[in-house]
Design an enzyme around this catalytic site. Structure first.
Site, PDB file in Angstrom:
ATOM      1  CG  HIS A 266      76.293  18.598  22.465  1.00 57.43           C
ATOM      2  ND1 HIS A 266      75.923  17.539  22.863  1.00 57.43           N
ATOM      3  CD2 HIS A 266      76.559  18.560  21.019  1.00 57.43           C
ATOM      4  CE1 HIS A 266      75.915  16.834  21.881  1.00 57.43           C
ATOM      5  NE2 HIS A 266      76.225  17.224  20.763  1.00 57.43           N
TER       6      HIS A 266
ATOM      7  CG  HIS B 214      75.309  19.590  17.777  1.00 61.59           C
ATOM      8  ND1 HIS B 214      76.589  18.936  17.705  1.00 61.59           N
ATOM      9  CD2 HIS B 214      75.722  20.791  17.075  1.00 61.59           C
ATOM     10  CE1 HIS B 214      77.499  19.574  17.052  1.00 61.59           C
ATOM     11  NE2 HIS B 214      76.926  20.656  16.978  1.00 61.59           N
TER      12      HIS B 214
ATOM     13  CG  ASP C 119      71.906  14.975  17.906  1.00 62.76           C
ATOM     14  OD1 ASP C 119      72.252  16.258  17.719  1.00 62.76           O
ATOM     15  OD2 ASP C 119      72.873  13.985  17.870  1.00 62.76           O
ATOM     16  CG  HIS C 120      72.642  15.248  22.226  1.00 63.69           C
ATOM     17  ND1 HIS C 120      73.185  14.416  22.609  1.00 63.69           N
ATOM     18  CD2 HIS C 120      73.186  15.259  20.842  1.00 63.69           C
ATOM     19  CE1 HIS C 120      73.899  13.776  22.127  1.00 63.69           C
ATOM     20  NE2 HIS C 120      73.907  14.163  20.583  1.00 63.69           N
TER      21      HIS C 120
ATOM     22  CG  HIS D 192      80.780  17.518  19.805  1.00 66.66           C
ATOM     23  ND1 HIS D 192      81.143  16.326  18.752  1.00 66.66           N
ATOM     24  CD2 HIS D 192      79.417  17.611  19.625  1.00 66.66           C
ATOM     25  CE1 HIS D 192      80.045  16.281  18.170  1.00 66.66           C
ATOM     26  NE2 HIS D 192      78.857  17.057  18.746  1.00 66.66           N
TER      27      HIS D 192
ATOM     28  CG  ASP E 296      77.498  14.021  20.365  1.00 64.39           C
ATOM     29  OD1 ASP E 296      76.681  12.910  20.691  1.00 64.39           O
ATOM     30  OD2 ASP E 296      76.765  14.698  19.497  1.00 64.39           O
TER      31      ASP E 296
ATOM     32  CG  HIS F 174      75.513   9.762  19.348  1.00 61.11           C
ATOM     33  ND1 HIS F 174      76.337  10.296  18.299  1.00 61.11           N
ATOM     34  CD2 HIS F 174      74.818  10.956  19.415  1.00 61.11           C
ATOM     35  CE1 HIS F 174      75.858  11.364  17.805  1.00 61.11           C
ATOM     36  NE2 HIS F 174      74.880  12.014  18.749  1.00 61.11           N
TER      37      HIS F 174
HETATM   38 ZN    ZN Z   1      74.457  14.050  18.730  1.00 60.49          ZN
HETATM   39 ZN    ZN Z   2      76.793  16.948  18.627  1.00 58.98          ZN
END
Ligand code: ZN
Ligand code: ZN
Length: 300
Positions: A62, A64, A66-67, A139, A208, A266
């Site tokens: 996804h 976000h 951090d990914h 999410h 997530d 995570h």
């Molecule tokens: Zn994340």
């Molecule tokens: Zn996320």
């Protein structure tokens, strides 16, 4: 060893000095896959001695940061080092626009063919040795889980029997594909000359997401499952409000799905000590391990 999963990052949105954003280097037979590519992923690959030029496919769960924020940097470095092998990136709608904006603004020229494909829930993506099933998670924004399943492997030769019956070596590959043997004097059924192939290996990746027990059927009997465990159950309200899971829920999901092994990751940056998260998951599913940076889980 048929493959391995190396953990590149285990932190949730905010990294810590020891825990980095999500990424996993997953090899299985002829496939080398990167799953998620948080900021700094290329440094982890270098530090852990993993060859990023071998990656054929990248899966982004996804959008976000951090990914996926490590993706433009990794692709740039691949090109700087004269990659010629094509690369396919699978990600949610919008990823292609982000990458196009980045590379066109920087007037970057890539030395290889980059294909960005939009993920669709329910689709099956054929790799060389596996098929990836794309699963819709829940999410705050569209997010996908993945279940990689080994393509049905060939039958195994019963070498002793083949030699007893003087089967020519030139017939072996057809036998492994399931064909019977015949020559001008005889006809021998495949079952006499081969053993069935084993259960195909499977790896599940669920990051997530709020707790989704209704997906336990989809991940049933998966060999290794990675499930996010952002919080301890003392923060279950926060987990629900932010569409994340607790370590206990990760353990419950593994138990409901009857997987073989669970890896949790995570983790929220508020936890210095991860032992309570591990203990909580193990209270539901004993065969649980913590994802830890640089740790490799071998697939034998
Ligand atoms: Zn994340
Ligand atoms: Zn996320």
């Amino acid at each position: 060893m048929r493959g391995s999963i190396t953990i590149l990052g285990t932190s949730s949105a905010a990294p810590t000095k020891d825990r980095f954003h999500s990424g996993q280097y997953f090899t299985f037979l002829r496939d080398v896959v990167l799953i998620d590519c948080g900021e700094g992923t290329q440094y982890r690959l270098l530090q852990y001695g993993l060859n990023y030029q071998k990656i054929n496919h990248i899966f982004i769960s996804h959008l976000h940061g951090d990914h996926y924020l490590g993706l433009p940097g990794l692709i740039n470095t691949m090109a700087l080092n004269s990659r010629s092998k094509p690369l396919t990136v699978y990600g949610p709608s919008g990823l292609s626009t982000i990458l196009d904006a980045h590379f066109s603004s920087g007037k970057s020229h890539l030395s290889f063919d980059l294909t960005v494909k939009e993920l669709q829930a329910g689709e099956r993506i054929e790799l060389k040795s596996m098929t990836c099933e794309v699963v819709q998670l829940e999410h705050r924004i569209p997010c996908y889980g993945f279940r990689f399943v080994q393509n049905q492997s060939d039958r195994k030769l019963n070498i002793t029997r083949c030699e007893e019956l003087n089967i020519p070596i030139s017939a072996y590959s057809r036998l492994k594909e399931g064909a019977d043997y015949s020559d001008e004097h005889r006809q021998i059924g495949n079952a006499e000359l081969t053993f069935p192939s084993g259960k195909p290996f499977s790896y599940g990746y669920m990051t997530d997401t709020r707790y989704l027990p209704e997906l336990s059927e989809v991940f049933a009997e998966t060999d290794v499952l990675y499930h996010e465990a952002t919080y301890l159950s003392t923060l279950i309200d926060r987990a629900e409000a932010t569409f994340h899971s607790t370590a206990q829920q990760a353990g419950k999901f593994a138990r409901l799905s009857a997987v073989n092994q669970l890896i949790i990751g995570h983790f929220s940056s508020r936890y210095d000590d991860l032992k309570p998260l591990l203990e909580e998951a193990r209270s539901e599913f004993p065969n649980t391990e913590l994802a830890v940076e640089a740790k490799t889980f071998e697939i034998s």
